[in-house]
Design a protein around this motif. Sequence first.
Motif, PDB file in Angstrom:
ATOM      1  N   PHE A   1      35.552  44.066  22.881  1.00 43.21           N
ATOM      2  CA  PHE A   1      35.342  44.154  21.429  1.00 43.21           C
ATOM      3  C   PHE A   1      34.297  45.180  21.004  1.00 43.21           C
ATOM      4  O   PHE A   1      34.014  45.312  19.819  1.00 43.21           O
ATOM      5  N   VAL A   2      33.757  45.920  21.927  1.00 42.82           N
ATOM      6  CA  VAL A   2      32.671  46.817  21.580  1.00 42.82           C
ATOM      7  C   VAL A   2      33.150  48.116  20.938  1.00 42.82           C
ATOM      8  O   VAL A   2      32.371  48.861  20.377  1.00 42.82           O
ATOM      9  N   VAL A   3      34.458  48.394  21.020  1.00 41.47           N
ATOM     10  CA  VAL A   3      34.989  49.605  20.405  1.00 41.47           C
ATOM     11  C   VAL A   3      36.011  49.236  19.331  1.00 41.47           C
ATOM     12  O   VAL A   3      36.666  48.192  19.415  1.00 41.47           O
ATOM     13  N   PRO A   4      36.158  50.062  18.292  1.00 38.29           N
ATOM     14  CA  PRO A   4      37.104  49.783  17.201  1.00 38.29           C
ATOM     15  C   PRO A   4      38.529  50.108  17.627  1.00 38.29           C
ATOM     16  O   PRO A   4      39.017  51.225  17.438  1.00 38.29           O
ATOM     17  N   ALA A   5      39.230  49.143  18.186  1.00 43.37           N
ATOM     18  CA  ALA A   5      40.547  49.393  18.781  1.00 43.37           C
ATOM     19  C   ALA A   5      41.537  49.958  17.777  1.00 43.37           C
ATOM     20  O   ALA A   5      42.411  50.756  18.136  1.00 43.37           O
ATOM     21  N   HIS A   6      41.422  49.552  16.506  1.00 36.30           N
ATOM     22  CA  HIS A   6      42.410  50.010  15.526  1.00 36.30           C
ATOM     23  C   HIS A   6      42.384  51.517  15.334  1.00 36.30           C
ATOM     24  O   HIS A   6      43.364  52.107  14.873  1.00 36.30           O
ATOM     25  N   ASP A   7      41.287  52.155  15.690  1.00 38.52           N
ATOM     26  CA  ASP A   7      41.215  53.610  15.565  1.00 38.52           C
ATOM     27  C   ASP A   7      42.176  54.320  16.504  1.00 38.52           C
ATOM     28  O   ASP A   7      42.471  55.507  16.323  1.00 38.52           O
TER      29      ASP A   7
ATOM     30  N   ARG B   1      53.835  56.024  18.608  1.00 41.31           N
ATOM     31  CA  ARG B   1      53.767  56.268  20.051  1.00 41.31           C
ATOM     32  C   ARG B   1      52.517  55.630  20.643  1.00 41.31           C
ATOM     33  O   ARG B   1      52.573  54.947  21.673  1.00 41.31           O
ATOM     34  N   GLN B   2      51.373  55.850  19.990  1.00 41.51           N
ATOM     35  CA  GLN B   2      50.145  55.237  20.476  1.00 41.51           C
ATOM     36  C   GLN B   2      50.198  53.717  20.341  1.00 41.51           C
ATOM     37  O   GLN B   2      49.672  52.991  21.189  1.00 41.51           O
ATOM     38  N   GLY B   3      50.843  53.250  19.279  1.00 40.53           N
ATOM     39  CA  GLY B   3      50.971  51.813  19.093  1.00 40.53           C
ATOM     40  C   GLY B   3      51.765  51.168  20.216  1.00 40.53           C
ATOM     41  O   GLY B   3      51.399  50.104  20.728  1.00 40.53           O
ATOM     42  N   PHE B   4      52.877  51.808  20.619  1.00 39.88           N
ATOM     43  CA  PHE B   4      53.685  51.276  21.718  1.00 39.88           C
ATOM     44  C   PHE B   4      52.891  51.255  23.021  1.00 39.88           C
ATOM     45  O   PHE B   4      52.891  50.259  23.753  1.00 39.88           O
ATOM     46  N   LEU B   5      52.230  52.362  23.350  1.00 38.21           N
ATOM     47  CA  LEU B   5      51.466  52.425  24.590  1.00 38.21           C
ATOM     48  C   LEU B   5      50.358  51.377  24.597  1.00 38.21           C
ATOM     49  O   LEU B   5      50.144  50.681  25.595  1.00 38.21           O
ATOM     50  N   TRP B   6      49.651  51.273  23.501  1.00 41.40           N
ATOM     51  CA  TRP B   6      48.537  50.326  23.390  1.00 41.40           C
ATOM     52  C   TRP B   6      49.047  48.888  23.443  1.00 41.40           C
ATOM     53  O   TRP B   6      48.503  48.043  24.165  1.00 41.40           O
ATOM     54  N   GLY B   7      50.108  48.614  22.690  1.00 44.73           N
ATOM     55  CA  GLY B   7      50.638  47.258  22.641  1.00 44.73           C
ATOM     56  C   GLY B   7      51.238  46.822  23.965  1.00 44.73           C
ATOM     57  O   GLY B   7      50.968  45.716  24.442  1.00 44.73           O
ATOM     58  N   TYR B   8      52.031  47.688  24.603  1.00 47.37           N
ATOM     59  CA  TYR B   8      52.626  47.348  25.887  1.00 47.37           C
ATOM     60  C   TYR B   8      51.564  47.217  26.977  1.00 47.37           C
ATOM     61  O   TYR B   8      51.652  46.358  27.854  1.00 47.37           O
ATOM     62  N   GLY B   9      50.563  48.081  26.927  1.00 49.26           N
ATOM     63  CA  GLY B   9      49.509  48.049  27.932  1.00 49.26           C
ATOM     64  C   GLY B   9      48.720  46.759  27.941  1.00 49.26           C
ATOM     65  O   GLY B   9      48.120  46.385  28.966  1.00 49.26           O
ATOM     66  N   HIS B  10      48.744  46.049  26.823  1.00 51.95           N
ATOM     67  CA  HIS B  10      47.984  44.799  26.756  1.00 51.95           C
ATOM     68  C   HIS B  10      48.581  43.689  27.617  1.00 51.95           C
ATOM     69  O   HIS B  10      47.926  42.660  27.820  1.00 51.95           O
ATOM     70  N   TYR B  11      49.793  43.894  28.102  1.00 53.47           N
ATOM     71  CA  TYR B  11      50.311  42.919  29.071  1.00 53.47           C
ATOM     72  C   TYR B  11      49.347  42.788  30.243  1.00 53.47           C
ATOM     73  O   TYR B  11      49.053  41.675  30.708  1.00 53.47           O
ATOM     74  N   VAL B  12      48.834  43.912  30.722  1.00 51.20           N
ATOM     75  CA  VAL B  12      47.917  43.901  31.861  1.00 51.20           C
ATOM     76  C   VAL B  12      46.587  43.248  31.464  1.00 51.20           C
ATOM     77  O   VAL B  12      46.012  42.468  32.231  1.00 51.20           O
ATOM     78  N   ILE B  13      46.098  43.557  30.271  1.00 49.67           N
ATOM     79  CA  ILE B  13      44.834  42.967  29.820  1.00 49.67           C
ATOM     80  C   ILE B  13      44.954  41.454  29.710  1.00 49.67           C
ATOM     81  O   ILE B  13      44.126  40.696  30.238  1.00 49.67           O
ATOM     82  N   PHE B  14      45.986  40.981  29.021  1.00 50.93           N
ATOM     83  CA  PHE B  14      46.152  39.542  28.836  1.00 50.93           C
ATOM     84  C   PHE B  14      46.393  38.827  30.164  1.00 50.93           C
ATOM     85  O   PHE B  14      45.789  37.783  30.441  1.00 50.93           O
ATOM     86  N   ALA B  15      47.277  39.389  30.992  1.00 46.22           N
ATOM     87  CA  ALA B  15      47.607  38.730  32.259  1.00 46.22           C
ATOM     88  C   ALA B  15      46.409  38.685  33.191  1.00 46.22           C
ATOM     89  O   ALA B  15      46.175  37.671  33.867  1.00 46.22           O
ATOM     90  N   SER B  16      45.628  39.760  33.247  1.00 45.37           N
ATOM     91  CA  SER B  16      44.456  39.769  34.128  1.00 45.37           C
ATOM     92  C   SER B  16      43.368  38.836  33.607  1.00 45.37           C
ATOM     93  O   SER B  16      42.703  38.153  34.397  1.00 45.37           O
TER      94      SER B  16
ATOM     95  N   TRP C   1      39.496  50.092  29.795  1.00 46.86           N
ATOM     96  CA  TRP C   1      39.032  51.486  29.796  1.00 46.86           C
ATOM     97  C   TRP C   1      40.181  52.447  29.523  1.00 46.86           C
ATOM     98  O   TRP C   1      40.061  53.365  28.706  1.00 46.86           O
ATOM     99  N   LEU C   2      41.317  52.226  30.182  1.00 46.72           N
ATOM    100  CA  LEU C   2      42.462  53.124  30.018  1.00 46.72           C
ATOM    101  C   LEU C   2      43.064  53.057  28.617  1.00 46.72           C
ATOM    102  O   LEU C   2      43.434  54.090  28.048  1.00 46.72           O
ATOM    103  N   LEU C   3      43.115  51.856  28.032  1.00 47.09           N
ATOM    104  CA  LEU C   3      43.803  51.706  26.760  1.00 47.09           C
ATOM    105  C   LEU C   3      42.995  52.186  25.565  1.00 47.09           C
ATOM    106  O   LEU C   3      43.532  52.831  24.665  1.00 47.09           O
ATOM    107  N   HIS C   4      41.704  51.857  25.538  1.00 50.34           N
ATOM    108  CA  HIS C   4      40.960  52.333  24.366  1.00 50.34           C
ATOM    109  C   HIS C   4      39.495  52.668  24.595  1.00 50.34           C
ATOM    110  O   HIS C   4      38.954  53.505  23.893  1.00 50.34           O
ATOM    111  N   ALA C   5      38.830  52.079  25.582  1.00 53.15           N
ATOM    112  CA  ALA C   5      37.389  52.314  25.703  1.00 53.15           C
ATOM    113  C   ALA C   5      37.061  53.776  26.004  1.00 53.15           C
ATOM    114  O   ALA C   5      36.101  54.339  25.479  1.00 53.15           O
TER     115      ALA C   5
END
Length: 402
Positions: free
Chosen positions: A258-264, A270-285, A327-331
């Motif tokens: 939560f330390v970075v403004p993810a909505h930016d 295209r960025q929305g798809f990559l960011w949204g799909y990538g969260h599978y790894v964040i949530f699962a881990s 880190w890969l998705l937004h940090a």
Amino acid sequence: MTQPFLPLTARSREESHRASTPLELFFDLCFVVAVAQAGAELVHAVAEGHTGEGIINYAMIFFAIWWAWMNFTWFASAYDNDDVLYRVITLLQIAGVLVLAAGVSRAFEEHDFLVVYLGYVVMRLALASQWLRAAHHATDPVERTMCRRYAGGVLTVQVGWLALLLAPEPARPWVFLVMALAEMAVPLYAEKDAPSTWHPRHIAERYGLFTIIVLGETVAAATVAVKTGIAENDALGEVLPIAAGGLLLVFSAWWIYFVVPAHDRLTSSRQGFLWGYGHYVIFASAAAVGAGLEIAVEQAVGKAHISALAAASAVTIPSAVFLMSVWLLHARYFKVGLTQQLVLPVSALAILLCSFAGRWAVLAAGLVAAATVAVGVTLTAGNPATRGGGGGTGSLQGAERS
């Protein structure tokens, strides 16, 4: 008062003060049941020495949970009109996920996905009806086509999932992979001519809230494991380092996410798809960290017949994956200079190395995670270029980037 029937038309992406609704929060909360079931079955599989099989089953079940949640979230961001019919259909989707949750144990233990499939049928039929309703009220032909593509894609892929029930057991992971790719292709196909009007801040908030819920489930699972270890085995000395390290890991995970403004980062489809799909790894881990903490406690008190290294790895590997995926998705887009960029990757590697610390592995990983936050705050404070930017959504974003 909520109206019985309103036109289900697209909402504006420029809405101000767009926030999650009580129905969306209730939707998320009910998904915790399925997440908890998947985590519990992963613990059982690993503790019994079936690590590879357990991880594959966990990945499959968690995809089903995550994908159903994500489809509703993006649809609601674009079309939520909060009338009675919309609420009833959403509650029907919640019933579907509860059916799915009821079938998780059978899917893990007997490789029988029938109940999971039936729960998915309920959720997907409800979602398809929402898309058809949106298509009916759409005035723009391009938007109407998009909505119909979504409905048709959802229904077609749902029929395809029957192969998971009919295929021989050794082929099911491959069938799952093909169908998961087909699922993820539906939004890309549906929105190829025009995107849906999802709201960047609303989407970022929804993902953030689900991250909090998953981390909360991790805390709950670890707490129950520690309580059981102390009550049944009188093993306070063995489980206390795991409890302390687990808390540090979860607290640090929250801070770092939560330390970075993810909505930016959500400035295009295209960025929305990559960011949204990538969260599978964040949530699962994140959910797997809770399962790992349970495994570590069971190994410490002698209930899990696995090595100390295997038990520690059940915590350190998903923790490292969480840090790297954030880190890969937004940090990384909010880092200034090589030193800041290296903080999370180096921390992930250090947490992996903690696996070899024996009974102190989880505590060591927690201390590394806490140190990561401290280093991030210190580097930010010493670099004016990272202060106050990003149009933040919270008080941490300008002053405490890690």
